[in-house]
Write an enzyme that holds these catalytic residues in place. Structure first.
Site, PDB file in Angstrom:
ATOM      1  CG  ASP A  37     -44.158  61.718  26.466  1.00 20.00           C
ATOM      2  OD1 ASP A  37     -45.237  61.583  27.098  1.00 20.00           O
ATOM      3  OD2 ASP A  37     -44.059  62.426  25.454  1.00 20.00           O
ATOM      4  CG  HIS A  49     -50.370  57.608  34.149  1.00 19.95           C
ATOM      5  ND1 HIS A  49     -49.412  58.186  33.356  1.00 19.95           N
ATOM      6  CD2 HIS A  49     -51.521  58.313  33.916  1.00 19.95           C
ATOM      7  CE1 HIS A  49     -49.953  59.202  32.672  1.00 19.95           C
ATOM      8  NE2 HIS A  49     -51.228  59.285  32.997  1.00 19.95           N
ATOM      9  CB  SER A  84     -44.368  73.614  36.018  1.00 20.84           C
ATOM     10  OG  SER A  84     -43.432  73.785  34.982  1.00 20.84           O
ATOM     11  CG  LEU A 120     -29.113  55.434  41.329  1.00 18.76           C
ATOM     12  CD1 LEU A 120     -28.308  55.627  40.048  1.00 18.76           C
ATOM     13  CD2 LEU A 120     -30.369  54.607  41.006  1.00 18.76           C
TER      14      LEU A 120
END
Ligand code: IPE
Ligand code: IPE
Ligand code: MG
Length: 254
Positions: A24, A41, A70, A135
Site C-alpha cells: 500500500d 503504481h 475485490s 520460491l
C-alpha cells in the site's frame, strides 16, 4: 497438507517461511512527488522485483502479494484501466524471467472479471512455472478473504451435499483443501506498508496466527533493508499459538 496453526504448531525459524504483503502507498508516493498516481503504481512494480529477489536471497519459500482487492473496483475507471494495463504488461514481461529464476507463479482471486488476455497469460504462466521450487510467488488479484472462504464452502458442499445435515461432521479443517492457497503453509509474517493498520479483506482465514507488521514506509520505497527490519522484528516475536511463555520456552520454541 500443511500444519494448521489452530490445530498444529509450526516450527520456529529465523526467516519466515511464508511472507504475505499488502503493498500500500503507491498513490501517496506519487502525490508526494507531484506525479500522477500511475507513476506510483509503476514504481510499485519495480519494488516487487526487488522484494522477490530479496526474498529468494533470504530463503523465503512463499511470498504472497496483494495487488488488487475485490473492493478496488470502486476506484475511478481510469485508474482501474491503468492498473489492468500494468498488470497485463507485467505478465507479458515478467513471467519468463520468473521461470528463468526458478520461481513458481500463482494467482489467487476471482479471475472471471479480468480481460481474456490477462486470463490467458495467467493460465500460461502458471503452467510454465508449475514445476519450479525456489520460491512460490502468489499474486492476489481481485481477491477478497471473504470471497475465498465463501468459495471454499461452496466447493466443499458441492462435493459433500449431505454435510450440511451432519452436525458433527463439518469442522473448520474440512474447508482448508478448498481455500485458494491450500498449496501453501499459512503466512508466518504479514507486512502492510503505507501506514494503515488494517487487513482490508486480505487472507482472513490464513492470517489467524500470523505475526502482523505495519510500517509507515510507502510500497515503492520498500526494499531489502526494509524487509530485513521486518524480519528482525519477526525474530523478536514469541509465537505462542495459545500456549504460555513458560510452555514455549520448555518446548524450545517448537
Ligand atoms: C496500493 O497503493 C496499490 C493498489 C491498491 C492497487 P494505493 O493505490 O492504495 O496507494 P495509496 O493508498 O492511495 O497511497
Ligand atoms: C489494499 O489496499 C489492497 C491492495 C494493496 C491491493 P487499499 O489501499 O485498497 O486498502 P484500503 O481500501 O485503503 O483499506
Ligand atoms: Mg491504499
Amino acid at each position: 497438507m500443511f500444519p494448521n496453526s489452530t490445530r498444529d504448531i509450526p516450527a520456529t525459524r529465523d526467516v519466515p517461511r511464508h511472507v504475505a504483503i499488502i503493498m500500500d502507498g503507491n498513490g501517496r508516493w506519487a502525490r508526494g512527488r507531484f506525479l500522477p498516481r500511475v507513476a506510483g503504481h509503476r514504481k510499485g512494480v519495480e519494488a516487487v522485483r526487488g522484494i522477490v529477489r530479496a526474498c529468494i536471497e533470504r530463503g523465503v519459500e512463499y511470498l504472497t502479494l496483494f495487488a488488487f482487492s475485490s473492493e478496488n473496483w470502486r476506484r475511478p475507471a481510469d485508474e482501474i484501466s491503468i492498473l489492468m494495463d500494468l498488470f497485463l504488461r507485467a505478465l507479458e514481461q515478467e513471467v519468463t524471467k520468473l521461470h528463468e529464476n526458478g520461481i513458481r507463479f500463482k494467482i489467487v482471486g476471482d479471475m472471471t472479471r479480468f480481460d481474456v488476455r490477462i486470463r490467458d497469460l495467467i493460465a500460461a504462466g502458471q503452467t510454465l512455472t508449475a514445476g519450479n521450487t525456489r520460491l512460490t510467488l502468489t499474486v492476489a488479484a481481485n481477491y477478497g478473504g471473504r470471497w475465498d472462504i465463501a468459495e471454499a464452502a461452496r466447493r466443499y458442499f458441492a462435493i459433500h451435499p449431505d454435510a450440511a445435515r451432519d452436525d458433527a461432521g463439518f469442522r473448520p479443517e474440512a474447508l482448508e483443501p478448498f481455500l485458494s492457497m491450500a498449496y501453501a503453509p499459512e503466512p508466518d509474517l504479514f507486512i502492510r506498508t503505507g501506514g494503515e493498520r488494517r487487513v482490508s479483506n486480505f487472507l482472513l482465514w490464513q492470517l489467524a496466527y500470523s505475526e502482523l507488521y505495519f510500517t509507515d514506509e510507502l510500497w515503492p520505497d520498500f526494499d531489502g533493508a526494509a524487509l530485513d527490519a521486518a524480519f528482525a522484528w519477526y525474530r523478536q516475536r514469541e509465537r505462542r499459538f495459545g500456549r504460555t511463555s513458560e510452555q514455549v520456552q520448555a518446548a524450545g520454541n517448537a
